[in-house]
Design an enzyme around this catalytic site. Sequence first.
Site, mmCIF file in Angstrom:
data_model
loop_
_atom_site.group_PDB
_atom_site.id
_atom_site.type_symbol
_atom_site.label_atom_id
_atom_site.label_comp_id
_atom_site.label_asym_id
_atom_site.label_seq_id
_atom_site.Cartn_x
_atom_site.Cartn_y
_atom_site.Cartn_z
ATOM 1 N N SER A 1 0.828 -1.213 0.000
ATOM 2 C CA SER A 1 0.000 0.000 0.000
ATOM 3 C C SER A 1 0.855 1.252 0.000
ATOM 4 C CB SER A 1 -1.038 0.029 1.120
ATOM 5 O OG SER A 1 -2.005 1.028 0.815
ATOM 6 N N HIS B 1 4.021 14.111 5.789
ATOM 7 C CA HIS B 1 3.854 15.494 5.345
ATOM 8 C C HIS B 1 4.266 16.402 6.496
ATOM 9 C CE1 HIS B 1 1.529 13.905 1.989
ATOM 10 N NE2 HIS B 1 0.795 13.234 2.869
ATOM 11 N N CYS C 1 -1.198 -3.878 3.572
ATOM 12 C CA CYS C 1 -2.092 -5.003 3.339
ATOM 13 C C CYS C 1 -1.266 -6.278 3.398
ATOM 14 C CB CYS C 1 -2.749 -4.896 1.965
ATOM 15 S SG CYS C 1 -3.831 -3.474 1.794
#
Length: 123
Positions: free
Chosen positions: A67, A72, A87
Amino acid sequence: MEDRIIGKHVYGNLYGIDRERAGDERFLRELVTRAVREASATLLDLRSWIVPGKKGGISVVAIVLESHIAVHTWLEYGYATVDVYTCGETADPWKAWKVILEGLKPRHYTVHYSDRSQIRGEV
């Protein structure tokens, strides 16, 4: 054993991070790459962007076979968000979270977990 999707999502906010670390694109890229490795994920691509302006910072996103991992930063606020979603049975988002947390050394943070696995009976 039943075949189904296993999804594990760890995400949170880091407060009071060092501006120098938060603004160092190379450091953040290396940190996210290390997080991928520690999570036993498979790196497909790593991208980063420098965002200018008052609410600027750096965004680093690793697309992994399992995934993604995203960081940020907002330099003006000493703030970062972290998103680790994996996953499958083997990748461990908590290990990636720990690497990022230890690398950015926030004064405090919040962390959340969501089980995003397929539940039995879904089509």
